[in-house]
Design an enzyme around this catalytic site. Structure first.
Site, mmCIF file in Angstrom:
data_model
loop_
_atom_site.group_PDB
_atom_site.id
_atom_site.type_symbol
_atom_site.label_atom_id
_atom_site.label_comp_id
_atom_site.label_asym_id
_atom_site.label_seq_id
_atom_site.Cartn_x
_atom_site.Cartn_y
_atom_site.Cartn_z
ATOM 1 N N ARG A 23 0.781 -1.239 0.000
ATOM 2 C CA ARG A 23 0.000 0.000 0.000
ATOM 3 C C ARG A 23 0.816 1.294 0.000
ATOM 4 N NH1 ARG A 23 -5.062 -0.390 4.005
ATOM 5 N NH2 ARG A 23 -3.434 -0.140 5.565
ATOM 6 N N ASP A 24 2.116 1.192 -0.289
ATOM 7 C CA ASP A 24 2.915 2.412 -0.447
ATOM 8 C C ASP A 24 4.131 2.147 -1.317
ATOM 9 O OD1 ASP A 24 3.460 5.122 -0.150
ATOM 10 O OD2 ASP A 24 4.505 4.884 1.766
ATOM 11 N N ILE A 25 3.894 1.512 -2.463
ATOM 12 C CA ILE A 25 5.000 1.236 -3.388
ATOM 13 C C ILE A 25 5.380 2.539 -4.092
ATOM 14 C CG2 ILE A 25 5.682 0.017 -5.500
ATOM 15 C CD1 ILE A 25 5.536 -1.820 -3.075
#
Length: 198
Positions: A23-25
């Site tokens: 959820r934070d690539i």
């Protein structure tokens, strides 16, 4: 770019198979040891376990790498948010444009995305999910002139211009998360044929 993108996808295939969304690539969360040709995805603080039909917070991911479903506040998202984040990262590497989509907030990001991906698709996607887009933003999104990948080609990035890379990029940056390529399918894309066994 090909080698490291492939290996990031291998990481995502593994964590997604374990039911985990990062959820934070983004580039800042990918550490590369060029000497050993190793990489790691870091900062798992926003990660969560995926459960079908569960609602999740949409205030995740860094704004420049937020998938359309997050920008539209759709809480039933899935692993596809990671593919979008990697797609934005991949686009930055291909076109030497950091970040690739440059918006200050969710609405501006939707506008920036609609410059490259048909705005009508964003409107259709929102309607499919029964999500509201403010009327003034809708008209701006649909009125944007869509650029092509060819429009971004210049002397700084022409050596990266590869039809297979652009095909993969288009599949990663698909508006509808249910149609977006999975990590498993992406690692089998022909773009990676010459690095798959390295």
């Amino acid at each position: 770019v090909k080698f490291y993108t492939y290996n990031i996808l291998k990481c995502l295939k593994y964590v997604h198979s374990k039911g985990v969304m990062h959820r934070d690539i983004k580039p800042q969360n990918i550490m590369i040891d060029h000497y050993r040709k190793k990489l790691a995805i870091i900062d798992w603080g926003l990660a969560d376990h995926y459960n079908l039909n569960a609602q999740y917070h949409v205030r995740v991911a860094t704004v420049h790498y937020k998938a359309p479903e997050l920008l539209l506040s759709y809480p039933y998202y899935n692993f596809a948010v990671d593919i979008w984040g990697l797609g934005c990262t991949f686009a930055s590497m291909l076109f030497k444009r950091f970040p690739f989509f440059r918006g200050r907030d969710n609405n501006e990001m939707l506008l920036r995305i609609s410059s490259f991906i048909d705005g009508a698709l964003i409107i259709q996607y929102a309607e499919k999910l029964s999500l509201q887009i403010p009327q003034n933003l809708q008209s701006k999104i649909t009125d944007r002139r869509k650029k092509t990948w060819e429009d971004l080609k210049n002397e700084k990035n022409e050596n990266m211009y590869d039809p297979l890379a652009l095909d993969l990029l288009s599949k990663m940056l698909t508006i509808d998360h249910t149609d977006r390529i999975t990590a498993n399918d992406a690692i089998n894309h022909p773009f990676f044929d010459d690095v798959r066994d390295l």
